[in-house]
Design a protein around this motif. Structure first.
Motif, PDB file in Angstrom:
ATOM      1  N   MET A  50       0.845  -1.186   0.000  1.00  0.00           N
ATOM      2  CA  MET A  50       0.000   0.000   0.000  1.00  0.00           C
ATOM      3  C   MET A  50       0.884   1.239   0.000  1.00  0.00           C
ATOM      4  O   MET A  50       1.897   1.285   0.681  1.00  0.00           O
ATOM      5  N   VAL A  51       0.489   2.211  -0.745  1.00  0.00           N
ATOM      6  CA  VAL A  51       1.228   3.464  -0.863  1.00  0.00           C
ATOM      7  C   VAL A  51       0.954   4.343   0.346  1.00  0.00           C
ATOM      8  O   VAL A  51      -0.167   4.385   0.860  1.00  0.00           O
ATOM      9  N   ASP A  52       1.965   5.062   0.798  1.00  0.00           N
ATOM     10  CA  ASP A  52       1.811   6.019   1.887  1.00  0.00           C
ATOM     11  C   ASP A  52       1.057   7.231   1.352  1.00  0.00           C
ATOM     12  O   ASP A  52       1.630   8.088   0.680  1.00  0.00           O
ATOM     13  N   THR A  53      -0.233   7.308   1.636  1.00  0.00           N
ATOM     14  CA  THR A  53      -1.070   8.372   1.074  1.00  0.00           C
ATOM     15  C   THR A  53      -0.737   9.755   1.633  1.00  0.00           C
ATOM     16  O   THR A  53      -1.185  10.749   1.074  1.00  0.00           O
ATOM     17  N   THR A  54       0.077   9.816   2.686  1.00  0.00           N
ATOM     18  CA  THR A  54       0.481  11.129   3.196  1.00  0.00           C
ATOM     19  C   THR A  54       1.409  11.834   2.193  1.00  0.00           C
ATOM     20  O   THR A  54       1.632  13.027   2.301  1.00  0.00           O
ATOM     21  N   GLN A  55       1.918  11.086   1.225  1.00  0.00           N
ATOM     22  CA  GLN A  55       2.777  11.669   0.192  1.00  0.00           C
ATOM     23  C   GLN A  55       1.967  12.325  -0.927  1.00  0.00           C
ATOM     24  O   GLN A  55       2.523  13.009  -1.769  1.00  0.00           O
ATOM     25  N   ILE A  56       0.657  12.085  -0.948  1.00  0.00           N
ATOM     26  CA  ILE A  56      -0.197  12.650  -1.987  1.00  0.00           C
ATOM     27  C   ILE A  56      -0.671  14.021  -1.528  1.00  0.00           C
ATOM     28  O   ILE A  56      -1.184  14.169  -0.424  1.00  0.00           O
ATOM     29  N   SER A  57      -0.480  15.017  -2.381  1.00  0.00           N
ATOM     30  CA  SER A  57      -0.904  16.358  -2.025  1.00  0.00           C
ATOM     31  C   SER A  57      -1.734  16.988  -3.140  1.00  0.00           C
ATOM     32  O   SER A  57      -1.729  16.524  -4.289  1.00  0.00           O
ATOM     33  N   GLU A  58      -2.444  18.034  -2.776  1.00  0.00           N
ATOM     34  CA  GLU A  58      -3.310  18.744  -3.698  1.00  0.00           C
ATOM     35  C   GLU A  58      -2.541  19.195  -4.938  1.00  0.00           C
ATOM     36  O   GLU A  58      -1.386  19.602  -4.852  1.00  0.00           O
ATOM     37  N   HIS A  59      -3.170  19.072  -6.077  1.00  0.00           N
ATOM     38  CA  HIS A  59      -2.676  19.500  -7.387  1.00  0.00           C
ATOM     39  C   HIS A  59      -1.604  18.593  -7.994  1.00  0.00           C
ATOM     40  O   HIS A  59      -1.064  18.923  -9.044  1.00  0.00           O
ATOM     41  N   MET A  60      -1.308  17.451  -7.337  1.00  0.00           N
ATOM     42  CA  MET A  60      -0.390  16.498  -7.964  1.00  0.00           C
ATOM     43  C   MET A  60      -1.077  15.923  -9.197  1.00  0.00           C
ATOM     44  O   MET A  60      -2.288  15.696  -9.205  1.00  0.00           O
TER      45      MET A  60
ATOM     46  N   GLY B 136      -2.004   7.317 -15.484  1.00  0.00           N
ATOM     47  CA  GLY B 136      -2.221   5.882 -15.565  1.00  0.00           C
ATOM     48  C   GLY B 136      -0.901   5.149 -15.603  1.00  0.00           C
ATOM     49  O   GLY B 136       0.178   5.758 -15.699  1.00  0.00           O
ATOM     50  N   SER B 137      -0.962   3.840 -15.553  1.00  0.00           N
ATOM     51  CA  SER B 137       0.251   3.018 -15.617  1.00  0.00           C
ATOM     52  C   SER B 137       0.973   3.202 -16.943  1.00  0.00           C
ATOM     53  O   SER B 137       2.163   2.907 -17.062  1.00  0.00           O
ATOM     54  N   ASP B 138       0.263   3.742 -17.932  1.00  0.00           N
ATOM     55  CA  ASP B 138       0.850   4.024 -19.234  1.00  0.00           C
ATOM     56  C   ASP B 138       1.453   5.425 -19.322  1.00  0.00           C
ATOM     57  O   ASP B 138       1.929   5.848 -20.363  1.00  0.00           O
ATOM     58  N   GLY B 139       1.425   6.172 -18.199  1.00  0.00           N
ATOM     59  CA  GLY B 139       1.994   7.514 -18.153  1.00  0.00           C
ATOM     60  C   GLY B 139       1.074   8.605 -18.686  1.00  0.00           C
ATOM     61  O   GLY B 139       1.432   9.772 -18.670  1.00  0.00           O
ATOM     62  N   GLN B 140      -0.135   8.234 -19.113  1.00  0.00           N
ATOM     63  CA  GLN B 140      -1.072   9.203 -19.677  1.00  0.00           C
ATOM     64  C   GLN B 140      -1.840   9.926 -18.566  1.00  0.00           C
ATOM     65  O   GLN B 140      -2.212   9.336 -17.550  1.00  0.00           O
ATOM     66  N   HIS B 141      -2.098  11.207 -18.781  1.00  0.00           N
ATOM     67  CA  HIS B 141      -2.778  12.069 -17.817  1.00  0.00           C
ATOM     68  C   HIS B 141      -4.197  11.583 -17.540  1.00  0.00           C
ATOM     69  O   HIS B 141      -4.946  11.270 -18.452  1.00  0.00           O
ATOM     70  N   VAL B 142      -4.551  11.543 -16.243  1.00  0.00           N
ATOM     71  CA  VAL B 142      -5.901  11.183 -15.816  1.00  0.00           C
ATOM     72  C   VAL B 142      -6.590  12.389 -15.199  1.00  0.00           C
ATOM     73  O   VAL B 142      -7.764  12.632 -15.410  1.00  0.00           O
ATOM     74  N   GLY B 143      -5.845  13.188 -14.441  1.00  0.00           N
ATOM     75  CA  GLY B 143      -6.402  14.354 -13.770  1.00  0.00           C
ATOM     76  C   GLY B 143      -5.408  14.918 -12.785  1.00  0.00           C
ATOM     77  O   GLY B 143      -4.224  14.574 -12.810  1.00  0.00           O
ATOM     78  N   SER B 144      -5.905  15.782 -11.888  1.00  0.00           N
ATOM     79  CA  SER B 144      -5.085  16.390 -10.844  1.00  0.00           C
ATOM     80  C   SER B 144      -5.804  16.210  -9.514  1.00  0.00           C
ATOM     81  O   SER B 144      -7.026  16.328  -9.438  1.00  0.00           O
ATOM     82  N   VAL B 145      -5.034  15.961  -8.456  1.00  0.00           N
ATOM     83  CA  VAL B 145      -5.609  15.721  -7.133  1.00  0.00           C
ATOM     84  C   VAL B 145      -6.240  16.998  -6.601  1.00  0.00           C
ATOM     85  O   VAL B 145      -5.618  18.062  -6.608  1.00  0.00           O
ATOM     86  N   ASP B 146      -7.483  16.899  -6.138  1.00  0.00           N
ATOM     87  CA  ASP B 146      -8.154  17.997  -5.462  1.00  0.00           C
ATOM     88  C   ASP B 146      -8.037  17.786  -3.958  1.00  0.00           C
ATOM     89  O   ASP B 146      -7.664  18.684  -3.229  1.00  0.00           O
ATOM     90  N   ASN B 147      -8.359  16.602  -3.493  1.00  0.00           N
ATOM     91  CA  ASN B 147      -8.123  16.213  -2.111  1.00  0.00           C
ATOM     92  C   ASN B 147      -8.079  14.701  -2.054  1.00  0.00           C
ATOM     93  O   ASN B 147      -8.333  14.036  -3.043  1.00  0.00           O
ATOM     94  N   LEU B 148      -7.731  14.174  -0.896  1.00  0.00           N
ATOM     95  CA  LEU B 148      -7.600  12.729  -0.813  1.00  0.00           C
ATOM     96  C   LEU B 148      -8.944  12.063  -0.869  1.00  0.00           C
ATOM     97  O   LEU B 148      -9.909  12.497  -0.290  1.00  0.00           O
ATOM     98  N   GLY B 149      -8.923  11.044  -1.567  1.00  0.00           N
ATOM     99  CA  GLY B 149     -10.133  10.249  -1.773  1.00  0.00           C
ATOM    100  C   GLY B 149      -9.982   9.363  -2.989  1.00  0.00           C
ATOM    101  O   GLY B 149     -10.417   8.274  -2.968  1.00  0.00           O
ATOM    102  N   ILE B 150      -9.322   9.626  -4.032  1.00  0.00           N
ATOM    103  CA  ILE B 150      -8.682  10.793  -4.640  1.00  0.00           C
ATOM    104  C   ILE B 150      -9.751  11.560  -5.422  1.00  0.00           C
ATOM    105  O   ILE B 150     -10.340  11.015  -6.331  1.00  0.00           O
ATOM    106  N   LYS B 151      -9.965  12.803  -5.027  1.00  0.00           N
ATOM    107  CA  LYS B 151     -10.918  13.658  -5.720  1.00  0.00           C
ATOM    108  C   LYS B 151     -10.135  14.462  -6.747  1.00  0.00           C
ATOM    109  O   LYS B 151      -9.175  15.141  -6.412  1.00  0.00           O
TER     110      LYS B 151
END
Length: 76
Positions: free
Chosen positions: A1-11, A15-30
């Motif tokens: 499991m990934v340490d979700t404390t490393q995830i921050s807003e606007h990251m 995808g696993s293919d390196g293609q853009h999916v979106g940007s983090v708004d808040n954890l959930g991942i929103k």
């Protein structure tokens, strides 16, 4: 499991293919509704799809097209 404390807003979320999916708004991942692929709506991605945090990006364990098809749209 990934340490979700490393995830921050606007990251960037990719995808696993390196293609853009979106940007983090808040954890959930929103994902932000202002992202070009969001169509003005917030979307959520399940945390279990996160494979790693690499170079300031959230990397998923599925390709971008699959992640996008699995996103849950939410009302604003």
């Amino acid at each position: 499991m990934v340490d979700t404390t490393q995830i921050s807003e606007h990251m960037e979320v990719v995808g696993s293919d390196g293609q853009h999916v979106g940007s983090v708004d808040n954890l959930g991942i929103k994902l932000t509704k202002k992202d070009p692929l969001a169509n003005g709506q917030h979307h959520y991605i399940k945390l279990e799809l996160v494979a790693s945090i690499d170079g300031g990006k959230v990397v998923l364990n599925v390709p971008a097209s699959e992640a996008i098809s699995m996103e849950k749209e939410v009302e604003n």
